[in-house]
Enzyme design. Sequence first.
Site, PDB file in Angstrom:
ATOM      1  N   ARG A 186       0.831  -1.207   0.000  1.00  0.00           N
ATOM      2  CA  ARG A 186       0.000   0.000   0.000  1.00  0.00           C
ATOM      3  C   ARG A 186       0.863   1.253   0.000  1.00  0.00           C
ATOM      4  O   ARG A 186       0.566   2.242  -0.684  1.00  0.00           O
ATOM      5  CB  ARG A 186      -0.929  -0.016   1.206  1.00  0.00           C
ATOM      6  CG  ARG A 186      -1.815   1.227   1.328  1.00  0.00           C
ATOM      7  CD  ARG A 186      -2.771   1.107   2.513  1.00  0.00           C
ATOM      8  NE  ARG A 186      -3.450   2.380   2.734  1.00  0.00           N
ATOM      9  CZ  ARG A 186      -3.445   3.036   3.881  1.00  0.00           C
ATOM     10  NH1 ARG A 186      -2.779   2.558   4.913  1.00  0.00           N
ATOM     11  NH2 ARG A 186      -4.094   4.181   3.999  1.00  0.00           N
ATOM     12  N   HIS A 190       0.565   4.046  -2.966  1.00  0.00           N
ATOM     13  CA  HIS A 190       0.164   5.429  -2.721  1.00  0.00           C
ATOM     14  C   HIS A 190       1.247   6.417  -3.142  1.00  0.00           C
ATOM     15  O   HIS A 190       0.928   7.546  -3.533  1.00  0.00           O
ATOM     16  CB  HIS A 190      -0.167   5.622  -1.242  1.00  0.00           C
ATOM     17  CG  HIS A 190      -1.527   5.130  -0.884  1.00  0.00           C
ATOM     18  ND1 HIS A 190      -2.370   5.810  -0.036  1.00  0.00           N
ATOM     19  CD2 HIS A 190      -2.202   4.019  -1.266  1.00  0.00           C
ATOM     20  CE1 HIS A 190      -3.509   5.148   0.099  1.00  0.00           C
ATOM     21  NE2 HIS A 190      -3.420   4.047  -0.636  1.00  0.00           N
ATOM     22  N   HIS A 321      -6.278  -6.735  -4.174  1.00  0.00           N
ATOM     23  CA  HIS A 321      -7.166  -6.863  -3.017  1.00  0.00           C
ATOM     24  C   HIS A 321      -7.231  -8.304  -2.516  1.00  0.00           C
ATOM     25  O   HIS A 321      -7.926  -8.579  -1.545  1.00  0.00           O
ATOM     26  CB  HIS A 321      -8.569  -6.369  -3.371  1.00  0.00           C
ATOM     27  CG  HIS A 321      -8.725  -4.890  -3.249  1.00  0.00           C
ATOM     28  ND1 HIS A 321      -9.829  -4.223  -3.717  1.00  0.00           N
ATOM     29  CD2 HIS A 321      -7.915  -3.943  -2.722  1.00  0.00           C
ATOM     30  CE1 HIS A 321      -9.695  -2.934  -3.464  1.00  0.00           C
ATOM     31  NE2 HIS A 321      -8.543  -2.733  -2.872  1.00  0.00           N
ATOM     32  N   TRP A 337     -10.818  -9.112   2.181  1.00  0.00           N
ATOM     33  CA  TRP A 337     -11.381  -9.488   0.889  1.00  0.00           C
ATOM     34  C   TRP A 337     -11.364 -11.007   0.684  1.00  0.00           C
ATOM     35  O   TRP A 337     -12.273 -11.556   0.072  1.00  0.00           O
ATOM     36  CB  TRP A 337     -10.596  -8.819  -0.244  1.00  0.00           C
ATOM     37  CG  TRP A 337     -10.908  -7.369  -0.462  1.00  0.00           C
ATOM     38  CD1 TRP A 337     -11.927  -6.852  -1.228  1.00  0.00           C
ATOM     39  CD2 TRP A 337     -10.198  -6.251   0.058  1.00  0.00           C
ATOM     40  NE1 TRP A 337     -11.886  -5.477  -1.210  1.00  0.00           N
ATOM     41  CE2 TRP A 337     -10.835  -5.079  -0.435  1.00  0.00           C
ATOM     42  CE3 TRP A 337      -9.088  -6.112   0.878  1.00  0.00           C
ATOM     43  CZ2 TRP A 337     -10.393  -3.794  -0.117  1.00  0.00           C
ATOM     44  CZ3 TRP A 337      -8.641  -4.837   1.188  1.00  0.00           C
ATOM     45  CH2 TRP A 337      -9.293  -3.686   0.700  1.00  0.00           C
ATOM     46  N   ASP A 382     -15.271  -3.133  -6.040  1.00  0.00           N
ATOM     47  CA  ASP A 382     -14.998  -4.522  -6.386  1.00  0.00           C
ATOM     48  C   ASP A 382     -16.160  -5.122  -7.174  1.00  0.00           C
ATOM     49  O   ASP A 382     -15.961  -5.784  -8.199  1.00  0.00           O
ATOM     50  CB  ASP A 382     -14.755  -5.354  -5.129  1.00  0.00           C
ATOM     51  CG  ASP A 382     -13.592  -4.850  -4.292  1.00  0.00           C
ATOM     52  OD1 ASP A 382     -12.512  -4.636  -4.867  1.00  0.00           O
ATOM     53  OD2 ASP A 382     -13.768  -4.659  -3.075  1.00  0.00           O
TER      54      ASP A 382
END
Length: 429
Positions: A186, A190, A321, A337, A382
């Site tokens: 992540r 980002h 995910h 997820w 999603d």
Amino acid sequence: ALPICGGVAICRDYRSEVSWSTFRAMGVVKSVCCHSDKDDVITGTVQSDSIQAVIDTPGILEGIPSVSGGNTVEERHYQARLVKEQDKKLGLDVDYMAERRVLPIIGITGGIADAWNRANPAKAINVGDSIISVNGITDNLALMLELCRSEEVLDLEICRCLTVDHLVSDIERLIQIKKCGAILVRLSWHDAGVYSAGELQGGCPNAAMRLEGGGEHDFAANVGLPDVALKLLQSISDKYCPLLISHSDLWVLAANISIRIMGGPVIATKFGRRDAETVSEGVVSQEGRLPDGDKGADHLREIFRPKGFDDKEIVALCGAHTVGSCHVERSGFNGVWTENSHTFDNSYFKDLLSKEYKPETTAKGCLQYKNSASKTIMLESDMALLKDQYFKEHVQKYAADQSAFFADFTEAWIKLQKINLAGPLRDVL
């Protein structure tokens, strides 16, 4: 190797090779960061979450493993004074590459260096250590080597265990012990994902988020990154940045290694990103740059098309995910997820097609979808991959063929990792 007066050797340039050493690492992944545009009831700001793993687990910042060579500068750095003698070689072989700031030691070949080691076992010069200054000169390898040729007395400052292999090993150990691979992915996503070439301009992977005082450091979308991900990496960055690697390259490398460790594709990391030095070198707002989890297919295209990604690439990147989770106090969403949230595979796509998800509202008032049996979730962004026929074609392909997912994901992720960079990247560090 080119012998230099006194016995120092400049070893061949490794730029034509895949790696400087056994460059094992570099599995790679990218994650789509999804946040809700519903205001957080506590802070009044938009909160973001993506594949944010275990950051709220008690003790996540406790028990961070030590780095090789010692956690402090005092432990890692030592001084060696080598005085040349007539007809006696210096006995050091070093690896030279112009882009570096240090001279990695790749051989002790007797001579004065070996004599120093016998007389000073606590400060023994070892293969894998790196010379960071020669007679007070740093960051100028050509001059440092010239001093080794010309000066009779060499005062060397050396750092223990400062090589690519040590760096990779330290990152691997951190990920394996702290189970923090998802949040490191992540972090890298980002850093690069703020780029846009649409109405909004600019942004690139330059580690601007590490700089306090506004900008990317304070984005609601980046909650959990400066105060958790960067702290997890701090002992590594304190040692290796900027001596061996830039912060932005480190974030990419850490994400790549995370995915390899979690079972994802192995992809070579390229280097040469330059770090932002001021907050102003980052972007000023997250809006319109990162995807919202509570929006559909049109929104995904609005976010990703200006970055240069087509439908196939959008779906492939959404596949990240498959790891990580949402935290209600940060994004408004809550849950994982997939059932194996530390395993990078094609489960995300399989679950989209095979599981039944029913809408529910989280404690923060955000709509999400939950499977009652597995307790896993999907967000509106999603579910959009199923509702849109063009996206769904790729979901079906990746659910049936993990190798196809890995291949397309790899291509899209590499594209993101080098997005909007001013110059070319190199294969070695």
